[in-house]
Design an enzyme around this catalytic site. Structure first.
Site, short mmCIF file in Angstrom:
data_model
loop_
_atom_site.label_atom_id
_atom_site.label_comp_id
_atom_site.label_asym_id
_atom_site.label_seq_id
_atom_site.Cartn_x
_atom_site.Cartn_y
_atom_site.Cartn_z
CD GLU A 119 -11.02 62.92 22.73
OE1 GLU A 119 -11.99 62.17 21.98
OE2 GLU A 119 -11.86 63.51 23.61
CE LYS A 196 -13.21 66.90 22.52
NZ LYS A 196 -13.30 65.72 22.45
CB CYS A 233 -11.34 64.93 20.16
SG CYS A 233 -12.87 64.90 19.29
#
Lengths: 364, 364
Positions: A119, A196, A233
């Protein structure tokens, strides 16, 4: 996050357990054993020289009559930031480009088809500071920023699909930022991007200060080597579950099992020091770092098996050979898509998200 | 399921690892350590005498200003069938009633408020045979069958909520069968029931031969000791995940993390022999048992910590003291309900279950 005490869980178990016990413990923890890949000696030498770990494992599937094995090799890269967070932005980015370039060379020697970076790989994970400059200067266009162009060159040179998660600057919509993974085809074309979807607001992970929840849904990308999707994530249904070390081994495996697919979990390594002190919303004194990222990147299979994790402390490349046939084979055995009763959940979820929803609770 | 090679994962690790390594391994595998409960010596003696394991652990939460600790003790019972599966039905049921009665006495000494039994606890897990008689004779009315009446007596005597999963005979709807958990209040009243929502069709788990998918949704029961819900065998979104040993440690923990709640995972122990041979849909020869149930029952908390597992081979009672305040505390820290974007999933799921749904796949 506490200081990592040793290299990895596997090394500790291997050091102390007698062979039969070790086999049984690994079976209970990791499922069916993954086969060690025989990687080229040149690749191993380059990794040693470049001071990063190199591991390779293969997942196997049963033979079929109508389909040959569909093997694909994925590469997971975990790395620390090579320059301090105080260094000039352009120098940091270029040092990371050079580091990744060297690791991808080794991945190419190992026959990797799809390479995945961590990430926000072009920057320190600076969102704990809640400062805007210089960190927002790391943001780039997903379509034609310098990092995407760099990845396009890698993709073409090595005939690899590249998954490149960056901080995105969205010039077309008022210069806003997103936490975005760019997917680049092995042809070098930008295939698309994922943003995300779940943004943490906890302790040092004050990311909602920088960007909002993604607005692209959950795109699936058809590549020459198979279909891929990217989850940044937060887990899809299980946000933030990677953040606590004891959650790390659970979520990606659970997702692989539940969805009859392979999952690749990548985590940073090392400690990142920031120039100004910040607080962590935990009542403790201000500090300039928030502890260690613990690496331990791994790949999980739909049959609940998994590779060992990469080191908790070192940069590393994990090469995993997948036989994609395993997905449909497990699907046919366990039938989760058939027995999942998604219509019931669609109805219940639609009801539950209504503002005037009242939970049905059985009382005496 | 292979023959269990030793008592438990924990025993093996404790035997071989030096104390500091053991602590670190346990932290990585199990999260924050659970405190061992100091159980009454009388209870420990009775358990030794009755030849079953007794373990107790406590999960703690931070102190709050407006709410005192809300501790509740749950008991998980895992057991083998005391009589062979060939014994007369009534004798088997009564032997199981006697066995459970003795274990519940010990649970009462340990201050248990909510006691939970294993799936179809009044019978062998005979669905592998695909024979109807005598196994369907184990079915009972959930509202006033002999097992429910037995549990009502236990509930009143010990002031305990009882979760009693049985094979249900539904007389009101054409005598059909269900796989049902009856929830009995500590007052002795039947609070309601949950029916297994996901039915396996794999190998020895041919349960769709006997009963269909539950039609009661996912009821939540308000008891004096907190709200509970029951999930039989198949996980809510992750069906069948308990069936493979390497999946067992994953799913209940994942559910506890994702939903900010405590989860209690119970599994049988021992090998059950059936009078007639049966095949398992795996190309192998017919046999009269399908291997060992591996016990290892445990409780998982919303902060990703968990208790060690009970034995893989012995009957056992696991007493876990929960501080329910931990649920809202973790909820306030991690915010999964807030960041979960359930509206997006409700929309996407509603779309995905349509018969004419076409997945959106990004192509070059």
């Amino acid at each position: 996050m506490a200081e990592p005490e040793w290299e990895s869980l596997e090394q500790c178990l291997e050091k102390h357990l007698p062979p039969t016990d070790l086999r049984e413990v690994k079976r209970l923890l990791y499922g069916k054993e993954t086969r060690k890949l025989d990687l080229p000696s040149q690749a191993l030498e380059c990794a040693a020289e470049g001071d990063f770990e190199l591991q390779g494992y293969a997942f196997e599937a049963a033979e079929e009559q109508l389909r040959g094995p569909r093997t694909v090799r994925v590469g997971l890269v975990q790395n620390r930031i090579p320059l301090p967070a105080e260094a000039p932005v352009a120098k940091q980015v270029s040092a990371l480009h050079r580091r990744i370039e060297a690791i991808v060379e080794v991945a190419a020697m190992c026959g990797v088809n799809i390479i995945c970076f961590q990430e926000a790989w072009t920057m320190p994970f600076a969102f704990c500071t809640r400062e805007k400059l210089p960190w927002t200067e790391f943001a780039e266009s997903a379509e034609d920023g310098p990092t995407t162009r760099f990845c396009q060159k890698l993709a073409k040179k090595h005939n690899m699909v590249v998954v490149s998660p960056i901080l995105e600057r969205d010039g077309a919509h008022g210069d806003v930022l997103w936490n975005t993974a760019v997917v680049i085809s092995n042809s070098g074309a930008v295939l698309g991007k994922t943003r995300k979807n779940h943004i943490p607001r906890v302790g040092d992970f004050n990311e909602s200060t920088y960007y909002m929840e993604g607005n692209l849904g959950h795109p699936v990308f058809q590549t020459q080597f198979g279909r891929i999707a990217v989850n940044i994530c937060y887990g899809r249904h299980h946000p933030l579950n990677w953040f606590i070390e004891s959650m790390w081994p659970i979520e990606a495996r659970n997702a692989a099992i539940a969805n009859h697919c392979f999952t690749c979990a990548i985590n940073r390594v090392g400690k990142e020091h920031f120039p100004h002190e910040f607080t962590s919303g935990d009542g403790k004194k201000a500090h300039k770092d928030f502890g260690y990222f613990y690496g331990s990147s791994y790949v999980a299979a739909p049959d609940s098996s998994r590779t060992p994790g990469l080191s908790r402390t070192r940069d590393g490349l994990l090469v995993a050979e997948l036989n994609l046939n395993l997905c449909r084979q497990v699907n046919d055995v366990w039938n989760f898509k058939m027995t999942g009763r998604y219509d019931m959940y669609a109805r219940e979820l639609a009801e539950a998200v209504q503002p005037d929803y009242r939970p049905h609770i059985v009382r005496e």
